[in-house]
Design a protein around this motif. Structure first.
Motif, short mmCIF file in Angstrom:
data_model
loop_
_atom_site.label_atom_id
_atom_site.label_comp_id
_atom_site.label_asym_id
_atom_site.label_seq_id
_atom_site.Cartn_x
_atom_site.Cartn_y
_atom_site.Cartn_z
N ILE A 1 15.63 27.74 -6.27
CA ILE A 1 15.61 29.06 -5.66
C ILE A 1 14.88 29.01 -4.32
CG2 ILE A 1 14.86 31.44 -5.90
CD1 ILE A 1 15.12 31.21 -8.82
N THR B 1 17.20 27.76 -1.88
CA THR B 1 18.17 28.78 -1.47
C THR B 1 17.55 29.69 -0.42
OG1 THR B 1 18.90 28.77 -3.76
CG2 THR B 1 19.81 30.46 -2.35
N ILE B 2 16.30 30.07 -0.63
CA ILE B 2 15.65 30.96 0.32
C ILE B 2 15.43 30.26 1.64
CG2 ILE B 2 13.57 32.29 0.78
CD1 ILE B 2 13.21 32.61 -2.20
N LEU B 3 14.93 29.01 1.59
CA LEU B 3 14.59 28.34 2.84
C LEU B 3 15.82 27.95 3.64
CD1 LEU B 3 11.56 26.08 1.88
CD2 LEU B 3 11.56 28.19 3.17
N LYS C 1 18.25 29.86 4.07
CA LYS C 1 18.77 31.04 4.74
C LYS C 1 17.97 31.40 5.97
CE LYS C 1 20.62 33.02 0.52
NZ LYS C 1 21.96 32.50 0.57
N ILE C 2 16.91 30.65 6.27
CA ILE C 2 16.19 30.92 7.51
C ILE C 2 16.32 29.68 8.40
CG2 ILE C 2 14.59 32.47 6.37
CD1 ILE C 2 12.52 30.38 6.34
N PRO C 3 16.15 29.84 9.70
CA PRO C 3 16.29 28.68 10.58
C PRO C 3 15.32 27.58 10.19
CG PRO C 3 16.01 30.68 11.86
CD PRO C 3 15.87 31.07 10.44
N ASP D 1 11.59 27.71 11.10
CA ASP D 1 10.75 28.62 10.32
C ASP D 1 10.49 28.04 8.94
OD1 ASP D 1 12.18 31.72 11.64
OD2 ASP D 1 10.55 30.42 12.32
N VAL E 1 10.05 24.96 8.22
CA VAL E 1 8.98 23.98 8.33
C VAL E 1 7.64 24.68 8.49
CG1 VAL E 1 8.07 22.11 9.72
CG2 VAL E 1 10.48 22.22 9.24
N THR F 1 15.12 37.34 -8.78
CA THR F 1 15.78 36.11 -8.36
C THR F 1 15.74 35.08 -9.47
OG1 THR F 1 14.82 36.56 -6.20
CG2 THR F 1 15.98 34.50 -6.46
N ARG G 1 25.29 33.92 -9.60
CA ARG G 1 25.13 33.40 -8.24
C ARG G 1 25.11 34.48 -7.15
NH1 ARG G 1 22.84 28.90 -6.46
NH2 ARG G 1 22.69 29.54 -4.33
N SER H 1 17.85 36.16 -2.56
CA SER H 1 17.29 35.11 -1.69
C SER H 1 17.37 35.52 -0.24
CB SER H 1 18.06 33.80 -1.85
OG SER H 1 18.07 33.39 -3.18
N ALA I 1 14.37 35.79 2.24
CA ALA I 1 14.40 35.01 3.48
C ALA I 1 14.13 35.93 4.67
CB ALA I 1 15.75 34.33 3.64
N GLU J 1 11.48 35.09 7.59
CA GLU J 1 11.93 34.67 8.90
C GLU J 1 11.23 35.43 10.01
OE1 GLU J 1 16.09 34.89 9.22
OE2 GLU J 1 16.14 34.32 11.33
N ASN K 1 3.79 22.52 15.54
CA ASN K 1 4.80 23.45 16.04
C ASN K 1 4.36 24.89 15.88
OD1 ASN K 1 4.78 23.65 13.33
ND2 ASN K 1 6.93 23.32 13.00
#
Lengths: 467, 392
Positions: free
Chosen positions: A63, A66-68, A70-72, A75, A77, B107, B116, B123, B127, B131, B159
């Motif tokens: 999971i 899946t979440i990570l 969906k972000i660039p 971000d 990292v 989730t 799914r 998710s 996210a 973000e 970074n």
């Protein structure tokens, strides 16, 4: 929190005072016991409400991935500094997508490229675990030597899907380690140079291949295609002057785009979807005129399972070249949707191609044709008697429901064709007619003619779309 | 309304199946709604469960009754084929407006039921919360503990922040370490190594700057409890890697000193004007720190030769070195002798309490004060330092 603090403090004070008063009568431990529990209970409540529980860090890795994803990736990292549990969650990602967002943008392209290279190199170095998908699409990276190193790294990590899309400025030559990625199931290369080594035995698991603007010798392409037995989807774009012969027994989806001199579908019995866009120059057109083999048979002769056919500019012209060899035309018993663009209704041969196609498709449901005729040229209609004499009149399109004819100019053959369709489609529901933008005056005449046509279907709706 | 004209209502034949959540609660749910979940579908079709209360479909651990209700709402809406895409989208957007705890539980539950589309939806919502946000915001949203040290945050990928103060710190620090190493080689004094410094340079800076409230420059110092001294960076980082993978160690190890020594790398991102300014600031700063130190150090060391039992003034622990510097600087800046020292000492204590700087050991302060208070060459008797100083 302050409330509980003061309460418990007062309690302690109270208990202390009590303790002082009744020094030996009460057990000081008892008061402590009560105070402690009161304090603890309050604290726990406050902790839960103010501090809250950290639920997200305990989610399973699938999971979190899946979440990570969906972000660039930059971000993703950055989540490494959130807490100790999140320190290396990003390092277990299996789907990596790198693009120009990985580096902050500067004016100096060299600086951006340097940053990008540094980021990806460090990322790969610190990555832990398998990599299933790797996508690199950047306009700044050219034939950087680092890309070769990354591909070598990936080839050892059993990468399954690989997409490399580089900028236009230089040609990236794919290193030979690319061909040692045994487990590849999907390969997409855009704007690079490909040269499989002689010892290359093929990608045995490859299912999807996309080559766009790839510089590769024609026989190597054929070798590549024939050595990928499981290939199901093939897309070749922007190839120059190719004579291609495709032999792929499992191929289902085919998409061709470019200047092809000759396409032969030798062994593609399972083909379901075909989309072809031919760019013809003058010399290829000449080459066509001289050809004796029938292109129609070469191309569509061995695809009985075809369900959808899309042909863009010059496709029908290409198919019309060549004499029919007298073979019995095959029936496309699964063909449901036919889309042909830029059909020239002045050329009788092209009309014949279209007719041949739709007459051999018993379950055709949707037809879209766009015309490329010019009213100025076709003022004199020749062969108009074809429609009355030679055209088979007992055919019916039993399932044809939707027809769309675009860019027509009122050329006689076009009107005859529409008439033919209306007469032989008993279950037609919608026929959309879109006149060409160049024609403004002849529209009324077109409408008048259209009104006169007999319709076999009672529910047929003719929509004349003007914009 | 007579009985004859009453319309006959056909009862809707809905079939139900029994499901059991992890806490033992057995309930009935509509069959077609529940069958939207692949896991339940498989259980019912292949195993034949769910037909009666005894053989209820056992839902996975992560599905509790409240979450089950939410999931069933989702399934109930989506299994109807009549809704347009736009309707579905609006429903989805409203559906994920939950607090983060519930969202995470949802989730997790959807994943265990193999639903799914719902996993993707939740998710994506999570996210969106991650973000583009700063780490502090993310920690607040998800209640994450901030338990990484300053070093760990800066490595392995630099970074995160381009704050010039961090760079100033790094540069100054590198320079100081170099100088101290040289001094150490010159002096070659045997000293007890002090217990690892609990504070980093950040505190000192903030203290010297009068607590200007540069939150960036002193990132996380207030909440940090377990920060390590920067004595041995490599040792520090390799001990963090519990996996103990050699590659990672070396990777992490090579990157962190790169941070300090790679001044050239830092400089690349500045333009020359800024670089000059920073250089000047660094020089200034270093000068301030160094002004009083050499002489003091000499005096203390010479007098301390005789009684070295409890001389805990370190030279290797650079953080504590700076700590002394700051403290003594303040004290020195005020009066030289006499009872004013007591006043300044009390003021210093007050400031410490107010700005919540960790209390230094009383013993060392006392020792120093005694040193300065009395004449420079008198040897000092080492009295019991556990008692606070008694003023004469």
């Amino acid at each position: 929190m302050p409330l509980s603090l003061s309460l418990s403090l007062s309690l302690i004070r109270a208990s202390n005072e009590e303790e002082k008063d009744r020094r030996r009568s009460t057990n000081p431990e008892v008061s402590f016991f009560f105070v402690f529990h009161f304090w603890y209970f309050n604290l726990k409540l406050c902790m839960d409400s103010i501090l809250g529980q950290d639920v997200i860090s305990d989610l399973p890795q699938s999971i979190v991935e899946t979440i990570l994803t969906k972000i660039p990736i930059r971000d993703a990292v950055r989540t490494s500094i959130l807490s100790s549990k999140w320190r290396y969650k990003w390092a277990n990602l299996t789907h990596l997508v790198f693009d120009d967002r990985c580096s902050s943008l500067y004016n100096d392209k060299g600086l951006v490229e340097g940053n990008l290279v540094k980021f990806i190199t460090r990322f790969l170095f610190l990555h832990d675990g398998p990599i299933h998908m790797f996508t690199l699409s950047s306009t700044y990276l050219q034939g950087s030597p680092y890309i070769d190193q990354w591909l070598l790294f990936l080839s050892r990590k059993d990468v399954k899907e690989l997409v490399i899309e580089l900028g236009d400025r230089g040609w990236f030559r794919a290193p030979t380690c690319l061909f040692s990625c045994r487990k590849l199931t999907r390969l997409e290369l855009i704007h690079c140079e490909l040269d499989p080594p002689p010892s290359f035995k093929g990608f045995l698991s490859l299912k999807c291949l996309v080559l766009q603007q790839v510089y590769i010798a024609p026989d190597k392409v054929e070798n590549l295609l024939s050595s990928c037995p499981l290939l199901e989807s093939l897309t070749l774009s922007y190839f120059d002057s190719f004579a291609l012969s495709i032999c792929a027994p499992n191929l289902k989806y085919l998409c061709l785009e470019g200047e092809f001199k000759d396409i032969r579908l030798e062994n593609t019995p399972l083909l379901i979807f075909v989309s072809v866009s031919m760019y013809m120059t003058d010399d290829t057109a000449e080459h066509f005129e001289q050809s004796t083999s029938c292109n129609f048979d070469k191309f569509l002769g061995g695809v009985p399972c075809l369900q959808r056919l899309i042909g863009y500019i010059y496709f029908t012209k290409y198919l019309s070249v060549g004499n029919e060899l007298g073979k019995l035309p095959i029936t496309y018993s699964h063909l449901k949707i036919v889309q042909l663009y830029e059909v020239s209704f002045e050329d009788m041969k092209e009309i014949l191609v279209v007719l041949r196609l739709i007459l051999n498709s018993p379950i055709l449901q949707e037809l879209q044709i766009s015309s490329s005729s010019n009213t100025s040229l076709a003022t004199e209609a020749t062969d108009l008697d074809f429609w009355e004499n030679e055209c088979p009149s007992d055919c019916t399109f039993r399932l044809l429901k939707s027809v769309k004819i675009a860019d027509i100019s009122g050329v006689p053959h076009e009107m005859e064709f529409i008439k033919f369709l209306l007469r032989n489609s008993p279950v037609l529901e919608v026929m959309s007619i879109i006149p060409s933008t160049c024609v403004t005056d002849g529209r009324i005449n077109m409408l008048i003619e259209l009104l006169r046509f007999r319709r076999a279907s009672a529910e047929a709706e003719i929509t004349f779309i003007q914009n | 309304m007579s009985e004859g004209t009453m319309a006959v209502v056909k009862p809707e034949m809905k079939s139900y199946i029994w499901v059991q959540t992890a806490d033992g609660l057995i309930q009935q749910v509509e069959e077609e709604v529940a069958m939207f979940c692949p896991m339940i579908c498989r259980e019912v079709l292949q195993m034949g469960m769910g037909s009666s209360k005894n053989c209820a479909v056992a839902l996975p651990q992560r599905v509790n009754p409240a979450i089950l209700g939410l999931i069933l709402d989702y399934c109930r809406f989506h299994q109807v084929s009549g809704h347009s895409n736009k309707e579905r989208k609006t429903f989805d957007e409203k559906f994920v407006r939950l607090d983060t705890k519930k969202l995470c539980e949802l989730t997790s539950a959807a994943d265990s039921l193999q639903l799914r589309p719902l996993v993707d939806l939740t998710s994506r919502a999570l996210a969106r919360m991650i973000e583009g946000k700063t780490p502090e915001e993310i920690r607040e949203t998800f209640n994450l503990p901030d338990d990484l040290t300053e070093e760990e945050k800066l490595e392995p990928l630099r970074n995160i922040t381009d704050d010039p103060r961090i760079r100033l710190l790094n540069r100054l620090y590198a320079r100081k370490r170099r100088e101290l190493r040289e001094r150490e080689q010159l002096k070659n004094v045997e000293v007890e190594e002090e217990h690892g410094d609990e504070r980093s340079v950040d505190d000192l800076l903030s203290f010297i700057n009068g607590g200007n409230g540069d939150s960036k420059g002193v990132k996380g110092t207030k909440t940090k409890k377990k920060s390590r001294g920067r004595k041995d960076q490599l040792r520090g980082c390799s001990s963090i890697n519990e996996n103990g993978k050699h590659k990672k160690d070396s990777a992490v190890g090579t990157f962190s000193p790169k941070l300090e020594l790679d001044d050239g790398d830092i400089d690349d991102e500045l333009d020359p004007a800024m670089k000059e300014e920073l250089d000047r600031e660094v020089e200034d700063f270093a000068r301030r720190l160094n002004c009083v130190w050499p002489e003091r150090m000499q005096k203390i060391l010479t007098s301390g030769q005789e009684s070295r039992r409890r001389l805990p003034i370190p030279i290797t622990g650079t953080g504590s070195l700076k700590r002394y510097t700051a403290k003594f600087l303040l004290l020195d800046m005020t009066c030289k002798r006499g009872p004013f020292y007591f006043v300044t000492w009390m003021m210093y204590k007050l400031i410490c309490n107010v700005s919540k700087i960790h209390q230094f050991l009383v013993a060392e302060e006392v020792y120093f004060l005694k040193q300065v208070w009395t004449s420079d060459n008198d040897p000092v008797e080492m009295t019991d330092f556990s008692q606070p100083i008694q003023l004469e």
